[in-house]
Design an enzyme around this catalytic site. Sequence first.
Site, PDB file in Angstrom:
ATOM      1  N   HIS A 240       0.810  -1.219   0.000  1.00 48.33           N
ATOM      2  CA  HIS A 240       0.000   0.000   0.000  1.00 48.33           C
ATOM      3  C   HIS A 240       0.850   1.279   0.000  1.00 48.33           C
ATOM      4  O   HIS A 240       0.782   2.099  -0.916  1.00 48.33           O
ATOM      5  CB  HIS A 240      -0.873   0.053   1.264  1.00 48.33           C
ATOM      6  CG  HIS A 240      -1.745  -1.127   1.494  1.00 48.33           C
ATOM      7  ND1 HIS A 240      -2.931  -1.317   0.819  1.00 48.33           N
ATOM      8  CD2 HIS A 240      -1.631  -2.187   2.341  1.00 48.33           C
ATOM      9  CE1 HIS A 240      -3.509  -2.419   1.253  1.00 48.33           C
ATOM     10  NE2 HIS A 240      -2.751  -2.965   2.170  1.00 48.33           N
TER      11      HIS A 240
HETATM   12  C1  BDR Z   1      -2.977   0.782   5.359  1.00 46.39           C
HETATM   13  O1  BDR Z   1      -3.200   0.302   6.679  1.00 46.39           O
HETATM   14  C2  BDR Z   1      -1.989  -0.141   7.238  1.00 46.39           C
HETATM   15  O2  BDR Z   1      -2.175  -1.359   7.840  1.00 46.39           O
HETATM   16  C3  BDR Z   1      -0.974  -0.155   6.136  1.00 46.39           C
HETATM   17  O3  BDR Z   1       0.294   0.210   6.638  1.00 46.39           O
HETATM   18  C4  BDR Z   1      -1.492   0.866   5.162  1.00 46.39           C
HETATM   19  O4  BDR Z   1      -1.054   2.163   5.488  1.00 46.39           O
HETATM   20  C5  BDR Z   1      -3.708  -0.144   4.391  1.00 46.39           C
HETATM   21  O5  BDR Z   1      -5.068  -0.156   4.658  1.00 46.39           O
END
Ligand code: BDR
Length: 310
Positions: A240
């Site tokens: 992500h």
């Molecule tokens: C986001 O949530 C976190 O767990 C990850 O680091 C990312 O920023 C994804 O939904």
Amino acid sequence: MPRKIIIDTDPGQDDAVAILLALASPELEVISLTAVAGNVPLPLTQWNARQIVELSGKSTPVYAGCDAPLKRKLVTAEHVHGKTGLDGIPLPAPSHPLQSQHAVDHIIDTLRAHPPGTITLCPLGPLTNIATAFQRAPDIIPRVAEIVLMGGGCFEGGNITPAAEFNIYVDPEAADIIFRSGVPLVVMPLDVTHKALTSRAWIEAMRALGTPVGQAVASWTDFFERFDTAKYGSEGAPLHDPCVIAYLINPALFTGRHINVEIETASPLTLGMTVADWWRVTDREPNAMFMGGVDRDGFYRLLTERLGRL
Ligand code: BDR
Ligand code: CA
């Protein structure tokens, strides 16, 4: 001239890869990392941020910020990131110090000290630190060049509830402040990040770098891939947060639409939903460049090349 950025983060294995990508890239000058509570509580996110800087061999200052959302109890994600938030190969206790100033004061001072339009904020976690800075010092809002953030989802729905993505869900009131702030926004939602899936070959290429960074990235990705492949039934796991940094280095890797996006803060059923007017069915003012597509091969080529420099 490199673009000056502050990375606001809750590491997080994917945050860690994003931070390393930024620290390896000459197009960016990372002024600081500001830690926020999110994937795990603040004492762990600031600790992890210092471990990551140390691993990179750089000396970027790390500040600790807010330990709880504006109005709600903290929700964490150990089920994804492990007990430490950065489970994978163990890293040594950081000798890289924690700055004594609060992250929110640091963000305010930095924006005031630089000419308007020269600092980009890159939130990779809940938006609590940035929203607190905006509430406390509204004069800094027009000084921000741009906010490029990971959060939300449209066609992909949510990953912490059916409607909401984790970063927005944890602090929807903070997200609401940011999305109404008038600062130019670029949003990397799940619609993009679920296309940025790791592959076995890429993880092995990281391991084959034979460097501490390569080993760490391979072990982190291995760790959270287990959770994501079970959840989504996909080939790999979504990286992500590195999408935010990849966009700053090469925006042509991404496609999206400039649309109106508002945050649900009231309904218990859809709390934290990013209500994205993708089809422009309202006359609400566009406030965000909301991304929908990524050149996955180009994204992973960039990561491989840059992480190989550390
Ligand atoms: C986001 O949530 C976190 O767990 C990850 O680091 C990312 O920023 C994804 O939904
Ligand atoms: Ca994150």
